[in-house]
Design a protein around this motif. Structure first.
Motif, PDB file in Angstrom:
ATOM      1  N   GLY A 136      -2.213   7.152  -2.052  1.00  0.00           N
ATOM      2  CA  GLY A 136      -2.937   7.304  -0.800  1.00  0.00           C
ATOM      3  C   GLY A 136      -2.020   7.102   0.382  1.00  0.00           C
ATOM      4  N   ALA A 137      -2.650   6.978   1.565  1.00  0.00           N
ATOM      5  CA  ALA A 137      -1.903   6.785   2.803  1.00  0.00           C
ATOM      6  C   ALA A 137      -1.130   5.469   2.790  1.00  0.00           C
ATOM      7  N   GLU A 138      -1.537   4.559   1.892  1.00  0.00           N
ATOM      8  CA  GLU A 138      -0.861   3.274   1.865  1.00  0.00           C
ATOM      9  C   GLU A 138       0.604   3.388   1.455  1.00  0.00           C
ATOM     10  N   LYS A 174      -5.382  -4.633   2.522  1.00  0.00           N
ATOM     11  CA  LYS A 174      -4.616  -5.046   1.351  1.00  0.00           C
ATOM     12  C   LYS A 174      -4.372  -6.558   1.269  1.00  0.00           C
ATOM     13  N   GLU A 227      -9.413   3.031   0.630  1.00  0.00           N
ATOM     14  CA  GLU A 227      -7.973   3.084   0.850  1.00  0.00           C
ATOM     15  C   GLU A 227      -7.463   1.839   1.561  1.00  0.00           C
ATOM     16  N   GLY A 228      -6.251   1.430   1.208  1.00  0.00           N
ATOM     17  CA  GLY A 228      -5.651   0.272   1.858  1.00  0.00           C
ATOM     18  C   GLY A 228      -4.501   0.660   2.759  1.00  0.00           C
ATOM     19  N   GLN A 229      -4.334  -0.077   3.854  1.00  0.00           N
ATOM     20  CA  GLN A 229      -3.198   0.096   4.756  1.00  0.00           C
ATOM     21  C   GLN A 229      -2.628  -1.289   4.995  1.00  0.00           C
TER      22      GLN A 229
END
Lengths: 321, 418
Positions: A289-291, B204, B230-232
């Motif tokens: 993913g974007a991570e 996260k 989703e993680g950032q």
């Protein structure tokens, strides 16, 4: 996510990639200029960028607290913030060179590199300390000067500030190019980059030229910090680290020491990163993913170093005898 | 020689720059010095009373919360709440021969610092209990230290589910857990806002991801369409690529598990891309800075769930917030009340233990038994009854709206836990 959605977001992704790319490119110029002239990787450059972001934000906040900002044309305020930030960061660049690099100029390059890393931690903590002391916060949100959004279609929006950032970055890069290729000082810089000793025999003041290089590189970095602060609204003392590494990657990608290479490397990296972040997830069934966006930059760095160590625009450096 | 001159000129430029940075914020600095003077004066008074009566036993109640760094606003609220609870009960305990002292520690929201502070706390024999932490990650790291020293802990803010699953006898919390808070948010989004689809983002961290997962589970159970999860990284400031993807998918709502600084950026960047839906987040976003970062115009459809309630909704709470403001010169925040109530839990147990021990100050282990046995204790805001794991069975989740762009956010409703 169906194909249609992937397609409709493409223009927006490209615009974001370009914005990010120009930010990388201008910061990469600082790395590449210093490397070109001293063969030193100035790892403190990312932190100079960060200090620029804080200075620009502080200038706007101070103007706001005195009530000057409201009456001022946003362009004037923007230019003023950039001017103050770039002058001070330029001065910082020269000071850092004088204190941390010049005494080590004849030592092994590793020593100067360690010194650079030391400076970068010092700057991080200096900003953290000052901001913590006076504002009791690490995150600083500055006033936004340009709030307009230009809608191109129902799904594509270009904020005015994004346009302005791209224009400012291009102006900075073009004027640097003109400076280096057309002026006497520019010629001196190129001469020193070629061969310091011979240049000094041709009555070029090498120290002055190096100081000038640091001033220009750092002030460009500081000005980019202001652009960054305008684009994202919030700054913290750690923004310089990753962005600095990526700008350095961009410089290596384009061929370190090469101005044109830094620009193309930056833009390319921004685009790749933006596209990768947006499309890796859907294309791999959300396995990536974007991570993982930071991974792209460094994967590219490794690939380039493996197959074309001189970078896309660099010339293969022959061993100096 | 010329070079040297240039060098000094540049030094001056640098110095002027630093001064410029400094004077812009003298206003803030003065308010913070104000608060610190009030704390120091209160500790002065307690130390003077110490010298006057020699037969009292000193009991220290420690707090651990971030007093510096990005979460210091919330952390200080906990400390001040505890300080006020000690001051309010000082007279009562003096009659029992006990002098209460606050032992505030700054964990900076960092597990490493939390653990080393914990060592200092447990090695001070006069410390009988701890009120803290703010961050679940810090509580998780420091928990074993407290457990080994048998030091009772009452947490005013930790919501991570796992904290009460390690079998620690010393850990208690008065707030609702994430696996209650997340689904409560999902329920509100589905039933009250009519959101059918949602995109879930987290930072996260143990806190953010745990909350986001709990939300996702709740949303799925209600039949909501979860378009993405989703993680950032918590250091990320550029969400544009993610936002593009989200906006293209047109979800009815975005849920974010994480802290206010990133939540603010996400709201702002989503709005700039024309996002029309709702934005939901948890108690990490319960901060005035969120509005500053996101911009007042952008938070109109922003909702948060919080384990902390607005004390000023009841008459008793109103009087309390008034007193808090008079005492510390600043508005109370949601965690102030919880700091106060958590300290009350400790003090109530201490009082009982002293009375039933024939006037003797209990050991940490004895005190812990009394803390664990807390039943129907009414604080300013919460009623506390611990279950066998140390969770408060009366804990509630509150929904707030930022539609007015003011802080504290507007209270909408209570979602019950049970």
């Amino acid at each position: 996510m169906d194909q249609n959605v992937l397609l409709t977001m493409l223009p927006q992704v490209l615009i974001d990639g370009l914005t990010l790319g120009f930010l990388y490119a201008v910061v990469a110029l600082g790395y590449t200029m210093v490397y070109g002239i001293l063969e030193l990787i100035n790892f403190a450059h990312g932190e100079i960028f960060m200090v620029g972001a804080f200075l620009g934000t502080e200038v706007l906040l101070i103007m706001q607290s005195f009530g000057i900002l409201e009456g001022l044309n946003p362009f004037v305020a923007f230019l003023l913030a950039i001017l103050v930030a770039s002058l001070i960061t330029g001065g910082m660049g020269v000071t850092i060179e004088r204190i941390a690099y010049r005494p080590l100029r004849n030592s092994p390059r590793l020593i100067a590199l360690i010194s650079a890393i030391g400076v970068s931690f010092f700057l991080q903590d200096l900003v953290r300390f000052t901001e913590g002391l006076v504002r009791n916060a690490f995150y600083l949100s500055g006033p936004q000067l340009f709030k307009g959004i230009i809608p191109l279609s129902s799904s594509i929006f270009i904020p005015t500030k994004t346009l302005l950032i791209i224009i400012s970055a291009i102006v900075m890069m073009v004027s640097l190019h003109l400076f280096v290729s057309r002026t006497k000082w520019g010629i001196a810089m190129r001469a020193v980059a070629q061969d310091q000793q011979t240049a000094s025999l041709m009555s070029i003041n090498v120290n002055k030229v190096i100081a000038l290089t640091f001033f220009i590189g750092s002030s460009l970095g500081g000005a980019t910090g202001v652009l960054y602060a305008q684009q994202y609204g919030t700054v913290d003392p750690y923004i310089g680290f990753i962005l600095g590494l990526k700008a350095f990657t961009a410089a290596v990608l384009g061929g370190i020491g090469n101005l044109k290479g830094a620009m193309w490397g930056g833009v390319l990296l921004g685009l790749i990163e933006s596209l990768g972040t947006a499309y890796m997830g859907p294309l791999t069934g959300n396995a990536f993913g974007a991570e993982y966006k930071d991974v792209f930059a460094f994967t590219i760095l490794i690939i380039v170093l493996l197959f074309k160590p001189e970078g896309l625009f660099g010339e293969a450096v022959k061993e100096k005898v | 020689m010329k070079n040297k001159k240039l060098f000094y000129v540049l030094l001056v430029v640098l110095a002027v720059g630093l001064i410029l940075v400094g004077c812009g914020s003298s206003e803030k600095a003065s308010t913070s010095s104000n608060s610190s003077s009030s704390t120091s004066s209160s500790s002065d008074s307690s130390s003077s009373s110490n010298s006057s009566s020699s037969e009292t036993t000193v009991v220290k109640i420690a707090t651990q919360s971030p007093l510096s760094g990005p979460y210091s606003a919330m952390g200080e609220a906990i400390k001040l709440g505890a300080e006020m609870a000690l001051a309010d009960n000082a007279e009562k305990f003096k009659a029992l021969g006990v002098e209460l002292q606050l032992f505030p520690q700054d964990d900076q929201g960092d597990p490493k610092i939390g653990v080393s502070n914990a060592e200092g706390i447990v090695s001070d024999k006069q410390v009988l209990a701890l009120v803290g932490h703010l961050n679940s990650g810090v509580a998780r790291a420091a928990g074993p230290k407290y457990e080994a020293a048998k030091l009772p802990v009452v947490s005013p803010a930790n919501t991570a589910v796992d904290l009460t699953t390690y079998g620690w006898a010393t850990f208690h919390r008065i707030v609702a857990k994430d696996d209650v808070q997340g689904p409560a948010g999902a329920k509100f989004a589905f039933e009250d806002l009519g959101a059918k689809s949602v995109y879930v983002v987290h930072d996260k961290t143990a806190y953010g991801q745990g909350l986001a997962e709990a939300f996702q589970e709740g949303a799925k159970a209600l039949g909501m369409n979860v378009l993405g999860f989703e993680g950032q990284e918590a250091t990320q400031t550029d969400f544009t690529a993610l936002v593009n993807k989200i906006v293209a998918m047109k979800p009815d709502a975005i849920y974010f598990g994480g802290m206010y600084n990133q939540a603010g950026l996400l709201v702002k960047q989503a709005n700039e891309r024309g996002f029309q839906g709702y934005f939901l987040s948890g108690d990490g976003s319960d901060n005035a800075e969120l509005i500053k970062i996101a911009g007042v115009d952008n938070v109109k459809k922003t909702y948060i769930t919080s384990v902390a309630g607005d004390a000023s909704r009841t008459e008793e709470g109103k009087a309390w917030t008034q007193r808090y403001k008079e005492k510390f010169g600043k508005d109370s925040s949601t965690f102030s009340v919880y700091g106060y109530d958590a300290t009350l839990v400790v003090l109530n147990a201490l009082e009982k233990a002293i009375n039933e021990n024939g006037g003797k100050v209990p050991t940490r282990e004895e005190l812990n038994k009394y803390v664990s046995a807390t039943k129907d204790l009414k604080g300013v805001f919460t009623t506390t009854t611990f279950d066998e794991k140390g969770d408060n069975i009366n804990a509630e989740v509150f929904i707030y709206s930022f539609e007015e762009g003011t802080y504290p956010a507007k209270f909408i409703k209570t979602v019950s836990v049970k």
